[in-house]
Design a protein around this motif. Structure first.
Motif, PDB file in Angstrom:
ATOM      1  N   SER A  53       0.825  -1.204   0.000  1.00 31.23           N
ATOM      2  CA  SER A  53       0.000   0.000   0.000  1.00 31.23           C
ATOM      3  C   SER A  53       0.864   1.261   0.000  1.00 31.23           C
ATOM      4  O   SER A  53       0.581   2.224  -0.727  1.00 31.23           O
ATOM      5  CB  SER A  53      -0.925  -0.008   1.217  1.00 31.23           C
ATOM      6  OG  SER A  53      -1.773   1.123   1.216  1.00 31.23           O
ATOM      7  N   THR A  56       2.410   1.631  -3.366  1.00 28.42           N
ATOM      8  CA  THR A  56       1.366   2.023  -4.318  1.00 28.42           C
ATOM      9  C   THR A  56       1.128   3.524  -4.282  1.00 28.42           C
ATOM     10  O   THR A  56       1.068   4.190  -5.332  1.00 28.42           O
ATOM     11  CB  THR A  56       0.059   1.275  -4.007  1.00 28.42           C
ATOM     12  OG1 THR A  56       0.242  -0.129  -4.255  1.00 28.42           O
ATOM     13  CG2 THR A  56      -1.089   1.791  -4.862  1.00 28.42           C
ATOM     14  N   TRP A  57       0.992   4.073  -3.079  1.00 28.60           N
ATOM     15  CA  TRP A  57       0.744   5.519  -2.970  1.00 28.60           C
ATOM     16  C   TRP A  57       1.947   6.328  -3.430  1.00 28.60           C
ATOM     17  O   TRP A  57       1.799   7.419  -4.003  1.00 28.60           O
ATOM     18  CB  TRP A  57       0.371   5.880  -1.540  1.00 28.60           C
ATOM     19  CG  TRP A  57      -1.061   5.559  -1.231  1.00 28.60           C
ATOM     20  CD1 TRP A  57      -1.542   4.540  -0.471  1.00 28.60           C
ATOM     21  CD2 TRP A  57      -2.208   6.264  -1.721  1.00 28.60           C
ATOM     22  NE1 TRP A  57      -2.907   4.555  -0.445  1.00 28.60           N
ATOM     23  CE2 TRP A  57      -3.347   5.608  -1.198  1.00 28.60           C
ATOM     24  CE3 TRP A  57      -2.388   7.366  -2.541  1.00 28.60           C
ATOM     25  CZ2 TRP A  57      -4.646   6.031  -1.472  1.00 28.60           C
ATOM     26  CZ3 TRP A  57      -3.676   7.797  -2.820  1.00 28.60           C
ATOM     27  CH2 TRP A  57      -4.785   7.142  -2.287  1.00 28.60           C
ATOM     28  N   ALA A 208      -5.204  -1.864   0.062  1.00 30.82           N
ATOM     29  CA  ALA A 208      -4.121  -1.804  -0.927  1.00 30.82           C
ATOM     30  C   ALA A 208      -4.649  -1.915  -2.353  1.00 30.82           C
ATOM     31  O   ALA A 208      -4.154  -1.250  -3.265  1.00 30.82           O
ATOM     32  CB  ALA A 208      -3.103  -2.913  -0.649  1.00 30.82           C
TER      33      ALA A 208
END
Length: 249
Positions: A53, A56-57, A208
Motif C-alpha cells: 500500500s 502504491t501511494w 491496498a
C-alpha cells in the motif's frame, strides 16, 4: 431494598467501547493490538500488504506529478514549435538533453536531419525520411516505456492484494478453530479475537487493492492520451520534413 438489574453499563467499559478497544477474552480489538496479537503468518501477510500500500501511494503521487509536468512541458514545447520560428534555433535551445518526451522526439529527428540533410539527393530523400520517421518512433517507444515503469506493479497489487488478504483471513480463522478444539470452548470470547485479526488482513488487502486499481486505470488512460499526442506530433513533424525534402528535390 430492590436491586437494580437493568442499570446502565459501567462508565469504564462504555468509554472503552467508544474508544474502539473492547477487551474480548484478554484481547483489545484496536488496529494496533490486532496486528500485535495476530499469528506470525497473518502478521507477515499484513506487513506485505502495508508495504504494498505504501509503495502504491508513492507510485501514484510520483506518476501523477510526472504526467502533469509532461503535459505542461509539452504545451510549452508546442507553443514554441508552432510559433513560426526556426526549427534549428529551437533545436539549439533544447540541446542534447531535452526535458520531456516530445522534445526528445523532436531532438532525435533533428539530429538525424542534420547528419544527413547536407548530402541528401533526390534519390536518397525517401530513405532519409524513412530514417527520421523510424528514429522518432524508436524514441517515442523508449519514452513511453519509461513512463510505463511501475504501472504493472499497480495492476498486480490491484489484482493480487485481495487474495493475499484472503489468505491471511483463512489462516486466522483456521487458528480460531484450533483454539476452539484446544480449549473445548465455543464461547465468542475465544474465537472473536482470532476472527477479528483474520478479517483485518482482508481489510488491508482491500485498502491496498482499491487505490491501486483506480490509479492504474486513471494513469493508463492519461498515458494513452499522452502517447496519442506524441503520435500526432510525430506525424505532423514527419509531414513538415517531407515537404522540405520535396522542396529541395
Amino acid at each position: 431494598m430492590e436491586e437494580q438489574t437493568g442499570g446502565a453499563a459501567p462508565t469504564g467499559i462504555l468509554d472503552t467501547v467508544i474508544a474502539g478497544q473492547l477487551p474480548v477474552g484478554g484481547h483489545e480489538l484496536s488496529i494496533f493490538s490486532l496486528f500485535l496479537q495476530a499469528d506470525v503468518v497473518v502478521k507477515i501477510v499484513m506487513i506485505i500488504l502495508i508495504l504494498a500500500s505504501i509503495w502504491t501511494w508513492a507510485i501514484i503521487f510520483e506518476k501523477s506529478l510526472r504526467f502533469r509536468r509532461m503535459a505542461r512541458l509539452a504545451n510549452k514545447f508546442e507553443d514554441a514549435f508552432w510559433s513560426g520560428g526556426s526549427l534549428e534555433e529551437l533545436y539549439g535551445r533544447i540541446g542534447q538533453y531535452p526535458a520531456d518526451p516530445m522534445s526528445s522526439v523532436f531532438s532525435s529527428a533533428m539530429r538525424e536531419w542534420e547528419r544527413s540533410a547536407g548530402r541528401v539527393s533526390s534519390g536518397s530523400a525517401v530513405g532519409l525520411q524513412q530514417r527520421i520517421e523510424r528514429v522518432m518512433q524508436l524514441t517515442m517507444n523508449r519514452e513511453i516505456d519509461k513512463l510505463e515503469r511501475y504501472l504493472p506493479f499497480l495492476a498486480s497489487v490491484g489484482s493480487a492484494a485481495p487474495f493475499v488478504g484472503l489468505f491471511g483471513t483463512v489462516w486466522g480463522i483456521m487458528n480460531s478453530f484450533s483454539s476452539i478444539a484446544a480449549t473445548n470452548q465455543t464461547s465468542l470470547a475465544v474465537v472473536a479475537p482470532g476472527i477479528a485479526e483474520a478479517l483485518f488482513a482482508t481489510a488491508l488487502g482491500l485498502v491496498a487493492a482499491i487505490p491501486a486499481t483506480l490509479a492504474f486505470n486513471k494513469l493508463s488512460s492519461d498515458l494513452g492520451r499522452y502517447a496519442g499526442r506524441l503520435e500526432s506530433f510525430s506525424g505532423e513533424f514527419g509531414a513538415i520534413i517531407s515537404r522540405q525534402l520535396d522542396d529541395r528535390g
